[in-house]
Structures are given as structure tokens and as C-alpha cells.
Design an enzyme around this catalytic site. Structure first.
Site, PDB file in Angstrom:
ATOM      1  N   THR A 126       0.850  -1.275  -0.045  1.00  0.00           N
ATOM      2  CA  THR A 126       0.113  -0.234   0.016  1.00  0.00           C
ATOM      3  C   THR A 126       0.722   1.213   0.188  1.00  0.00           C
ATOM      4  O   THR A 126       1.885   1.238   0.598  1.00  0.00           O
ATOM      5  CB  THR A 126      -0.968  -0.117   1.232  1.00  0.00           C
ATOM      6  OG1 THR A 126      -1.623   1.236   1.277  1.00  0.00           O
ATOM      7  CG2 THR A 126      -0.138  -0.284   2.635  1.00  0.00           C
ATOM      8  N   ASP A 127       0.393   2.341  -0.443  1.00  0.00           N
ATOM      9  CA  ASP A 127       1.042   3.522  -0.519  1.00  0.00           C
ATOM     10  C   ASP A 127       1.129   4.065   0.920  1.00  0.00           C
ATOM     11  O   ASP A 127       1.979   4.844   1.325  1.00  0.00           O
ATOM     12  CB  ASP A 127       0.249   4.812  -1.354  1.00  0.00           C
ATOM     13  CG  ASP A 127      -0.971   4.858  -1.065  1.00  0.00           C
ATOM     14  OD1 ASP A 127      -1.628   4.203  -0.054  1.00  0.00           O
ATOM     15  OD2 ASP A 127      -1.704   5.925  -1.468  1.00  0.00           O
ATOM     16  N   TYR A 151      -1.809  -0.772  11.178  1.00  0.00           N
ATOM     17  CA  TYR A 151      -2.113  -1.160   9.641  1.00  0.00           C
ATOM     18  C   TYR A 151      -0.830  -0.854   8.912  1.00  0.00           C
ATOM     19  O   TYR A 151      -0.250  -1.971   8.219  1.00  0.00           O
ATOM     20  CB  TYR A 151      -3.556  -0.790   9.025  1.00  0.00           C
ATOM     21  CG  TYR A 151      -3.317  -0.957   7.522  1.00  0.00           C
ATOM     22  CD1 TYR A 151      -3.595  -2.400   7.007  1.00  0.00           C
ATOM     23  CD2 TYR A 151      -3.216   0.007   6.408  1.00  0.00           C
ATOM     24  CE1 TYR A 151      -3.631  -2.495   5.771  1.00  0.00           C
ATOM     25  CE2 TYR A 151      -3.317  -0.342   5.218  1.00  0.00           C
ATOM     26  CZ  TYR A 151      -3.479  -1.580   4.693  1.00  0.00           C
ATOM     27  OH  TYR A 151      -3.463  -1.786   3.331  1.00  0.00           O
ATOM     28  N   LYS A 155       2.087  -3.361   7.034  1.00  0.00           N
ATOM     29  CA  LYS A 155       2.450  -3.705   5.689  1.00  0.00           C
ATOM     30  C   LYS A 155       3.793  -3.448   5.306  1.00  0.00           C
ATOM     31  O   LYS A 155       4.407  -4.049   4.412  1.00  0.00           O
ATOM     32  CB  LYS A 155       1.494  -2.592   4.982  1.00  0.00           C
ATOM     33  CG  LYS A 155      -0.003  -3.030   4.921  1.00  0.00           C
ATOM     34  CD  LYS A 155      -0.430  -4.499   4.256  1.00  0.00           C
ATOM     35  CE  LYS A 155      -0.388  -4.662   2.840  1.00  0.00           C
ATOM     36  NZ  LYS A 155      -0.774  -5.888   2.534  1.00  0.00           N
TER      37      LYS A 155
HETATM   38  P1  NAD Z   1     -10.388  -6.876   1.941  1.00  0.00           P
HETATM   39  O1  NAD Z   1     -10.244  -6.709   3.450  1.00  0.00           O
HETATM   40  O2  NAD Z   1     -11.579  -6.706   1.272  1.00  0.00           O
HETATM   41  O3  NAD Z   1     -10.086  -8.391   1.836  1.00  0.00           O
HETATM   42  C1  NAD Z   1      -9.114  -9.108   2.452  1.00  0.00           C
HETATM   43  C2  NAD Z   1      -9.118 -10.646   2.262  1.00  0.00           C
HETATM   44  O4  NAD Z   1      -8.182 -11.283   2.847  1.00  0.00           O
HETATM   45  C3  NAD Z   1     -10.526 -11.397   2.837  1.00  0.00           C
HETATM   46  O5  NAD Z   1     -10.957 -11.979   1.710  1.00  0.00           O
HETATM   47  C4  NAD Z   1     -10.088 -11.856   4.119  1.00  0.00           C
HETATM   48  O6  NAD Z   1     -10.949 -12.923   4.309  1.00  0.00           O
HETATM   49  C5  NAD Z   1      -8.836 -12.684   3.689  1.00  0.00           C
HETATM   50  N1  NAD Z   1      -7.840 -12.852   4.822  1.00  0.00           N
HETATM   51  C6  NAD Z   1      -7.786 -12.112   5.838  1.00  0.00           C
HETATM   52  N2  NAD Z   1      -6.745 -12.795   6.772  1.00  0.00           N
HETATM   53  C7  NAD Z   1      -6.455 -13.876   6.187  1.00  0.00           C
HETATM   54  C8  NAD Z   1      -5.593 -14.861   6.465  1.00  0.00           C
HETATM   55  N3  NAD Z   1      -4.895 -15.090   7.637  1.00  0.00           N
HETATM   56  N4  NAD Z   1      -5.534 -16.165   5.575  1.00  0.00           N
HETATM   57  C9  NAD Z   1      -6.187 -15.670   4.390  1.00  0.00           C
HETATM   58  N5  NAD Z   1      -6.942 -15.177   4.087  1.00  0.00           N
HETATM   59  C10 NAD Z   1      -7.298 -13.896   4.810  1.00  0.00           C
HETATM   60  O7  NAD Z   1      -9.004  -6.239   1.362  1.00  0.00           O
HETATM   61  P2  NAD Z   1      -8.749  -5.471   0.120  1.00  0.00           P
HETATM   62  O8  NAD Z   1      -9.303  -4.179   0.243  1.00  0.00           O
HETATM   63  O9  NAD Z   1      -9.381  -6.296  -1.163  1.00  0.00           O
HETATM   64  O10 NAD Z   1      -7.183  -5.296  -0.080  1.00  0.00           O
HETATM   65  C11 NAD Z   1      -6.446  -6.512  -0.501  1.00  0.00           C
HETATM   66  C12 NAD Z   1      -4.731  -6.263  -0.470  1.00  0.00           C
HETATM   67  O11 NAD Z   1      -4.679  -4.850  -1.014  1.00  0.00           O
HETATM   68  C13 NAD Z   1      -4.509  -5.868   1.113  1.00  0.00           C
HETATM   69  O12 NAD Z   1      -3.239  -6.472   1.170  1.00  0.00           O
HETATM   70  C14 NAD Z   1      -4.409  -4.538   1.350  1.00  0.00           C
HETATM   71  O13 NAD Z   1      -3.385  -4.120   2.342  1.00  0.00           O
HETATM   72  C15 NAD Z   1      -3.928  -3.913  -0.024  1.00  0.00           C
HETATM   73  N6  NAD Z   1      -4.675  -2.493  -0.240  1.00  0.00           N
HETATM   74  C16 NAD Z   1      -5.847  -2.391  -0.217  1.00  0.00           C
HETATM   75  C17 NAD Z   1      -6.280  -0.854  -0.692  1.00  0.00           C
HETATM   76  C18 NAD Z   1      -7.802  -0.704  -0.765  1.00  0.00           C
HETATM   77  O14 NAD Z   1      -8.039   0.479  -0.948  1.00  0.00           O
HETATM   78  N7  NAD Z   1      -8.735  -1.673  -0.398  1.00  0.00           N
HETATM   79  C19 NAD Z   1      -5.436   0.046  -0.889  1.00  0.00           C
HETATM   80  C20 NAD Z   1      -3.939  -0.523  -0.783  1.00  0.00           C
HETATM   81  C21 NAD Z   1      -3.340  -1.666  -0.597  1.00  0.00           C
END
Ligand code: NAD
Ligand code: TYD
Length: 337
Positions: A126-127, A151, A155
Site C-alpha cells: 500500500t502507499d 495497519y 504492511k
Molecule cells: P479486504 O479486507 O477486502 O480483503 C482481504 C481478504 O483477505 C478477505 O477475503 C479475508 O477473508 C482475507 N484474509 C484475511 N486474513 C486472512 C488470512 N489470515 N488468511 C487468508 N485469508 C485472509 O482487503 P482489500 O481491500 O481487498 O485489500 C487487498 C490487499 O490490498 C491488502 O493486502 C491490502 O493491504 C491492499 N491494499 C488495499 C487498498 C484498498 O484501497 N482497499 C489500498 C492499498 C492496498
């Protein structure tokens, strides 16, 4: 690389990614490993759950034996790690699970990747690992990591672990650092779907502080195409920022949602700010644009309208995800705020 292990593929971005690969890159096979936490939802996969090029497995990325078994059984070439605890507010009230999944879980995947000689490990970061910006400048890949929330600290730690496995064992990796995603299937704890859901129900829209915090919004499909380019075209051991070139204040976004839904501005309620709230994120995505010829394809105005229309057309999905524990979460986070 034809057999990919995607972790967290039942969440928001992961499910959009799996859907895109299955429909646009039909010679790939995806194993989708997800623990199905509150954020993971099999309904997100309903249109492709039974596809022969997709295997869903309920499991935890902290469980090394399961991960190794999957790698052997499905002859996995590459791992893309989307699985995470992903919400800043939850990391403030309960950081321990963030250490478990985001740090120990990533370490477990890395150990398995090293042991089984996986060809490429893509870490979805993530940024927010860069910290917060003032009014000027953008995050570049050369910036030092300076995360502020529990958080983003987890990361950043995961990113460093990935790089340590490359330095120590020669693991081939890429790290992607994207800005705030928005689009279909996002859990309504995050700002955009939370505001859409509240507005649809004529509930107050809780704006933290002055509402002038800035995020660089990235449409989820554009994020998925970027990750695909990184997986299939990037040289190993490069980090890529991914951004939407759409800097907006929270109030700008919320006002657009109200306009589209024809709801009054009087629904906006300024509430107590998030502790340690990062003021501004903005991405310099020059590297991925130049090296991999990627660019965002969706204008923010169009992406936001599509997103709002998706939530309007999928109110059963929304009703299901806000039933049960969501209401308890909402009350604990927003009551008397
Ligand atoms: P989300 O919370 O919607 O989904 C996370 C998924 O991971 C869920 O399906 C959950 O069940 C699964 N999960 C959690 N713990 C787990 C474990 N121990 N083992 C297996 N599965 C597990 O998150 P998202 O928004 O889809 O984000 C996905 C990735 O992108 C993350 O790594 C997040 O840090 C990164 N990210 C997200 C954003 C954003 O805007 N949503 C921005 C930057 C980075
Ligand atoms: P969020 O979607 O939680 O993403 P992040 O904190 O990872 O950027 O929040 C986006 C912005 O919206 C952030 O500045 C916090 C703000 N926000 C609110 O004002 N009210 C809310 O209820 C939420 C969830 C977020």
C-alpha cells in the site's frame, strides 16, 4: 507461469483480480486461498466459483502446511498475496490480528515460497507505507518507509520481509504499492461504500475531522490490470507504485455520492477525527507507466458513477454484508462519536 496461488481472493480487490484473470487470461489456473474473515465473502465469487480454472480453498495464510500442500498439489508457479487485515480504523482498536495476518502470514508464505522454489512472489502492499504527505509532492518508490498506523506498519514490515527473502535466499519478488481502491464488492467499512450505504438508508454520513483529507482514488479494475502486468512482465525484485491520478478530498467524493443518489447535503455529519489520521496520499506512478506501459483507464467521475450504480443494483449483497456483526462494528466505531 500458468498456476497461480492468489491469497485473499474472496475480499474486495482479490475477487476483482481473480474475476479479471479468469475472463481475460483463460490459460491460467487460479487457486484462491482465503480464510473468509468478516471481509471475505463467497458471494463475491458467485459468478465464477465453480469455473474449472478456479479452485477455492478456505484456509489461513499463517498455516504453512496448508500452503505447502497447495503448492505441491497444484504445481504452483507464482504467489500473489492480497490476504490482509486491511482497515486502518480496525488496526487502531485491535492491532494484534494485523500482526498475525499481515506480518506472520506473509512470513509463512515466504517460507513456503522459498522451500518450494516459487518462480515469483508478488506482495500487494500500500502507499500508506510511505506515511503522509503535505500539500506538495508525491510518493515515489525511492522514498523511505515511514508508516504511521498499526495497519501501515504491518504492511511495511511485510514488504521488508519480502525483500529480506530476496536478499538472503534469492527469492524473485515484486511489491506493488497502490493508492485507495474503489469499485464493486468493497466492504462498507471503507469510506466510499460506507457513505453509499448510509446515504441509501438516509443515515448520517460520518466525515472524520474537517473532511479535507486527500486520497488518490484508483478504480479497482485498473489496479487489477496493473498487478497483472507486474506478474507477467516486470523484471524481478522491482517495486511499483500504482495510482489513479485522482486526488480528491473526502468531502469532494462524498458530495458527488450525495448528488448521484439525489440525497441532501444535510446528511453530512463531521465527527471526531481518526487518531493519527494521514493528511494526504498521492502516487507518482511513472515507473509502472514507463516500464510496463500501464495507465489507469477509468476517469474518477465514471468509476464512481459505475460503483454507485453497482451498489444500487446489488442491494441484496449490501444487505447481507451489513447484517450480523457489521452493525456491532458500526455502533462501536460511530456511536457518540
Ligand atoms: P479486504 O479486507 O477486502 O480483503 C482481504 C481478504 O483477505 C478477505 O477475503 C479475508 O477473508 C482475507 N484474509 C484475511 N486474513 C486472512 C488470512 N489470515 N488468511 C487468508 N485469508 C485472509 O482487503 P482489500 O481491500 O481487498 O485489500 C487487498 C490487499 O490490498 C491488502 O493486502 C491490502 O493491504 C491492499 N491494499 C488495499 C487498498 C484498498 O484501497 N482497499 C489500498 C492499498 C492496498
Ligand atoms: P478509508 O476508506 O478507511 O481508507 P484509508 O484510511 O486507508 O485511506 O478512508 C478514506 C478516507 O476517508 C480517510 O481520510 C478517512 C476518511 N473516512 C471518513 O471520513 N469517514 C469514515 O467513516 C471512514 C471509514 C473514512
Amino acid at each position: 507461469m500458468k498456476n497461480i496461488l492468489v491469497t485473499g481472493g474472496a475480499g474486495f480487490i482479490g475477487s476483482n483480480f481473480v474475476r479479471m484473470v479468469l475472463s481475460e487470461h483463460k490459460d491460467y489456473f487460479i487457486v484462491n486461498l482465503d480464510k473468509l474473515t468478516y471481509a471475505g465473502n463467497l458471494e463475491n465469487l458467485s459468478d465464477f466459483l465453480d469455473r474449472s480454472s478456479h479452485q477455492f480453498i478456505k484456509g489461513d495464510i499463517c498455516d504453512g502446511l496448508t500452503v505447502e500442500k497447495i503448492i505441491d498439489q497444484y504445481n504452483i508457479d507464482a504467489i500473489i498475496n492480497f490476504a490482509a487485515e486491511s482497515h486502518v480504523d480496525r488496526s487502531i482498536t485491535g492491532p494484534k490480528i494485523f500482526i498475525e495476518t499481515n506480518i506472520k502470514g506473509t512470513l509463512t508464505l515466504l517460507e513456503a515460497a522459498h522451500k518450494k522454489q516459487i518462480k515469483r512472489f508478488v506482495q500487494i502492499s500500500t502507499d500508506e507505507v510511505y506515511g503522509s504527505l503535505g500539500p506538495e509532492g508525491k510518493f515515489t518508490e525511492q522514498m523511505p518507509l515511514a508508516p504511521n498506523s498499526p495497519y501501515s506498519v504491518t504492511k511495511a514490515a511485510a514488504d521488508l520481509l519480502v525483500q529480506s527473502f530476496s536478499h538472503t535466499w534469492g527469492l524473485k519478488y515484486n511489491i506493488t504499492r497502490c493508492s485507495n481502491n474503489y469499485g464493486q464488492y468493497q466492504f462498507p467499512e471503507k469510506m466510499i461504500p460506507l457513505m453509499i450505504n448510509n446515504a441509501l438508508n438516509d443515515k448520517e454520513l460520518p466525515v472524520y475531522g474537517d473532511g479535507l483529507y486527500i486520497r488518490d482514488w484508483l478504480y479497482v479494475y485498473d489496479h487489477c490490470t496493473a498487478v497483472w502486468k507486474v506478474l507477467t512482465q516486470a523484471p524481478p525484485n522491482e517495486v511499483y507504485n500504482i495510482g489513479g491520478c485522482n486526488e480528491k478530498t473526502n468531502l469532494e467524493v462524498i458530495n458527488r455520492i450525495l448528488e448521484r443518489l439525489k440525497k441532501p447535503k444535510s446528511l453530512i455529519k463531521h465527527v471526531t477525527d481518526r487518531p493519527g489520521h494521514d493528511r494526504r496520499y498521492a502516487i507518482d506512478a511513472d515507473r509502472i507507466m514507463k516500464q510496463l506501459s500501464w495507465e489507469p483507464s477509468v476517469r474518477f467521475e465514471d468509476g464512481l458513477n459505475k460503483t454507485i450504480d453497482w451498489y444500487l443494483g446489488n442491494q441484496d449483497w449490501l444487505k447481507n454484508v451489513v447484517s450480523g456483526d457489521y452493525q456491532k462494528y458500526y455502533d462501536s466505531m460511530y456511536d457518540n462519536r
